[in-house]
Enzyme design. Structure first.
Site, PDB file in Angstrom:
ATOM      1  N   PRO A   1       0.718  -1.254  -0.140  1.00  0.00           N
ATOM      2  CA  PRO A   1       0.079  -0.242   0.050  1.00  0.00           C
ATOM      3  C   PRO A   1       0.858   1.217  -0.137  1.00  0.00           C
ATOM      4  O   PRO A   1       1.713   1.348   1.059  1.00  0.00           O
ATOM      5  CB  PRO A   1      -0.610  -0.147   1.223  1.00  0.00           C
ATOM      6  CG  PRO A   1      -0.857  -1.469   1.678  1.00  0.00           C
ATOM      7  CD  PRO A   1       0.459  -2.019   1.133  1.00  0.00           C
ATOM      8  N   GLU A   2       0.362   2.184  -1.154  1.00  0.00           N
ATOM      9  CA  GLU A   2       1.254   3.553  -1.180  1.00  0.00           C
ATOM     10  C   GLU A   2       0.347   4.588  -0.372  1.00  0.00           C
ATOM     11  O   GLU A   2      -0.634   4.513   0.004  1.00  0.00           O
ATOM     12  CB  GLU A   2       1.807   3.603  -2.389  1.00  0.00           C
ATOM     13  CG  GLU A   2       2.612   2.349  -2.857  1.00  0.00           C
ATOM     14  CD  GLU A   2       2.941   2.489  -4.266  1.00  0.00           C
ATOM     15  OE1 GLU A   2       3.059   3.704  -4.993  1.00  0.00           O
ATOM     16  OE2 GLU A   2       3.196   1.409  -5.055  1.00  0.00           O
TER      17      GLU A   2
ATOM     18  N   ARG B   1      13.756  -3.419  -8.063  1.00  0.00           N
ATOM     19  CA  ARG B   1      12.197  -3.383  -8.135  1.00  0.00           C
ATOM     20  C   ARG B   1      11.718  -3.691  -9.566  1.00  0.00           C
ATOM     21  O   ARG B   1      12.232  -2.963 -10.529  1.00  0.00           O
ATOM     22  CB  ARG B   1      11.701  -2.265  -7.625  1.00  0.00           C
ATOM     23  CG  ARG B   1      12.137  -1.728  -6.098  1.00  0.00           C
ATOM     24  CD  ARG B   1      11.617  -2.734  -5.048  1.00  0.00           C
ATOM     25  NE  ARG B   1      10.039  -2.736  -5.060  1.00  0.00           N
ATOM     26  CZ  ARG B   1       9.227  -1.762  -4.336  1.00  0.00           C
ATOM     27  NH1 ARG B   1      10.037  -0.728  -3.559  1.00  0.00           N
ATOM     28  NH2 ARG B   1       8.138  -1.783  -4.341  1.00  0.00           N
TER      29      ARG B   1
ATOM     30  N   LYS C   1       3.601   6.683   3.923  1.00  0.00           N
ATOM     31  CA  LYS C   1       2.797   5.441   3.870  1.00  0.00           C
ATOM     32  C   LYS C   1       2.407   4.776   5.499  1.00  0.00           C
ATOM     33  O   LYS C   1       1.811   3.775   5.610  1.00  0.00           O
ATOM     34  CB  LYS C   1       3.656   4.298   3.345  1.00  0.00           C
ATOM     35  CG  LYS C   1       3.940   4.597   2.040  1.00  0.00           C
ATOM     36  CD  LYS C   1       5.057   3.594   1.472  1.00  0.00           C
ATOM     37  CE  LYS C   1       5.572   3.991   0.050  1.00  0.00           C
ATOM     38  NZ  LYS C   1       6.497   2.885  -0.303  1.00  0.00           N
TER      39      LYS C   1
ATOM     40  N   ARG D   1       1.591 -11.618   4.987  1.00  0.00           N
ATOM     41  CA  ARG D   1       2.989 -11.603   4.831  1.00  0.00           C
ATOM     42  C   ARG D   1       3.802 -11.029   5.990  1.00  0.00           C
ATOM     43  O   ARG D   1       4.949 -11.557   6.021  1.00  0.00           O
ATOM     44  CB  ARG D   1       3.595 -11.005   3.498  1.00  0.00           C
ATOM     45  CG  ARG D   1       2.945 -11.585   2.211  1.00  0.00           C
ATOM     46  CD  ARG D   1       3.630 -11.104   0.955  1.00  0.00           C
ATOM     47  NE  ARG D   1       5.117 -11.158   0.959  1.00  0.00           N
ATOM     48  CZ  ARG D   1       5.810 -10.813   0.156  1.00  0.00           C
ATOM     49  NH1 ARG D   1       5.335 -10.097  -1.110  1.00  0.00           N
ATOM     50  NH2 ARG D   1       7.077 -11.128   0.255  1.00  0.00           N
TER      51      ARG D   1
ATOM     52  N   ARG E   1      20.511  16.794  -8.853  1.00  0.00           N
ATOM     53  CA  ARG E   1      21.976  16.066  -8.471  1.00  0.00           C
ATOM     54  C   ARG E   1      21.564  14.546  -8.257  1.00  0.00           C
ATOM     55  O   ARG E   1      22.126  13.940  -7.364  1.00  0.00           O
ATOM     56  CB  ARG E   1      22.652  16.632  -7.404  1.00  0.00           C
ATOM     57  CG  ARG E   1      21.822  16.972  -6.192  1.00  0.00           C
ATOM     58  CD  ARG E   1      22.652  17.853  -5.060  1.00  0.00           C
ATOM     59  NE  ARG E   1      21.890  18.072  -4.000  1.00  0.00           N
ATOM     60  CZ  ARG E   1      21.189  19.238  -3.684  1.00  0.00           C
ATOM     61  NH1 ARG E   1      21.095  20.017  -4.618  1.00  0.00           N
ATOM     62  NH2 ARG E   1      20.601  19.424  -2.504  1.00  0.00           N
TER      63      ARG E   1
ATOM     64  N   HIS F   1      -5.607 -14.491   8.888  1.00  0.00           N
ATOM     65  CA  HIS F   1      -4.316 -13.785   8.600  1.00  0.00           C
ATOM     66  C   HIS F   1      -4.525 -12.777   9.744  1.00  0.00           C
ATOM     67  O   HIS F   1      -3.596 -11.615   9.501  1.00  0.00           O
ATOM     68  CB  HIS F   1      -4.001 -13.207   7.274  1.00  0.00           C
ATOM     69  CG  HIS F   1      -4.014 -14.395   6.284  1.00  0.00           C
ATOM     70  ND1 HIS F   1      -2.924 -15.178   6.344  1.00  0.00           N
ATOM     71  CD2 HIS F   1      -4.717 -14.727   5.389  1.00  0.00           C
ATOM     72  CE1 HIS F   1      -2.951 -16.033   5.347  1.00  0.00           C
ATOM     73  NE2 HIS F   1      -4.130 -16.045   4.845  1.00  0.00           N
TER      74      HIS F   1
END
Length: 280
Positions: free
Chosen positions: A2-3, A263, A53, A110, A152, A91
């Site tokens: 989740p973002e 990623r 987040k 997880r 930069r 879960h």
């Protein structure tokens, strides 16, 4: 994972369930992952905020005056697969028992999520939270500062994922923002025009994703859903993420997927060419 859009949607959805309620007890199965939660027992939820987040529950003594500031924060990080539910399941990792008799369950297949009680603003134990950049939809996120930092930067996508230039942008929304800005994910040292395009793309993509409740990528137990089972809708607006091999919505070239900074990364090789320093 989740973002920002998914976490902000979570905040908006569960705040009405928790605001003004007393947390009688927090029950969990992993004290190393859910730390100091007993400090929240008997405290009232004053409100919920979000930083990047992370969810922050603001807690105060149940008998504290309304105008007294909160004196404890319960930080919740959803990890890769965390989310709240109204019913216990296989879960479930954390149970919030409320004084009203209601229960709210934190499920996390997880087991990467975290719940930590800290004094307000004491984020030393969570360095990513302590060092993250401004909120992308806030006035603190300015184009001038972003352009200066981007001049930069190393490879731009890993730089965004570090959370330092701007908070809450993860794998999905980095890929989408870079597509909108026509920038290669491995581009370094952005010029002013490139950085300005990316700045505007981040704001536009994040605002649209929040408006649509985030992205739900499937029906598996670890996929993003709200406590009531409702999913997000922004996945239908993805232009590159999860679309490897499909035609680019802008030019028709097949979307490519590479690994960058460990990623999975999606981009259009025609719309997002890698600029050489000579063409800066």
């Amino acid at each position: 994972m989740p973002e920002l859009p998914e976490v902000e949607t979570t905040r908006r959805k569960i705040e009405p369930l928790l605001r003004g309620k007393t947390i009688e007890r927090i029950v969990h199965d992993a004290p190393h992952r859910y730390r100091n939660t007993e400090r929240a027992h008997g405290r009232q939820v004053r409100g919920l905020t979000r930083r990047g987040k992370y969810l922050l529950l603001h807690l105060a003594a149940a008998d504290a005056a309304e105008d007294e500031p909160h004196d404890l924060e319960l930080i919740v990080h959803l990890g890769m697969t965390g989310g709240f539910r109204l019913e216990e399941g296989p879960h479930t990792r954390v149970t919030f028992e409320l004084g009203s008799g209601e229960k709210l369950y934190f499920n996390d297949p997880r087991r990467f999520g975290k719940v930590v009680a800290v004094a307000p603003g004491d984020y030393a134990s969570m360095p990513t939270l302590a060092a993250m950049g401004p909120e992308p939809l806030s006035d603190d996120f300015t184009e001038a500062e972003f352009v200066a930092l981007a001049a930069r930067c190393g490879p731009v996508k890993p730089w965004l994922l570090s959370q330092k230039p701007v908070s809450g942008v993860g794998n999905i929304y980095a890929d989408e923002s870079l597509w909108h800005a026509r920038l290669h994910p491995a581009q370094t040292r952005l010029n002013a025009d490139e950085a300005g395009r990316l700045y505007r793309a981040i704001r536009e993509v994040m605002a649209a994703a929040v408006d649509k409740g985030g992205s739900s990528l499937g029906n598996g137990v670890g996929n993003y859903r709200q406590h009531d089972g409702e999913g997000g809708g922004f996945q239908h607006s993805h232009h590159v993420y999860g679309r490897a091999g499909q035609p680019c919505d802008r030019c028709g070239t097949p979307i490519e997927k590479i690994v960058l900074g460990q990623r999975g990364t999606h981009f259009c090789p025609v719309c997002q060419p890698l600029r050489t320093d000579r063409s800066a």
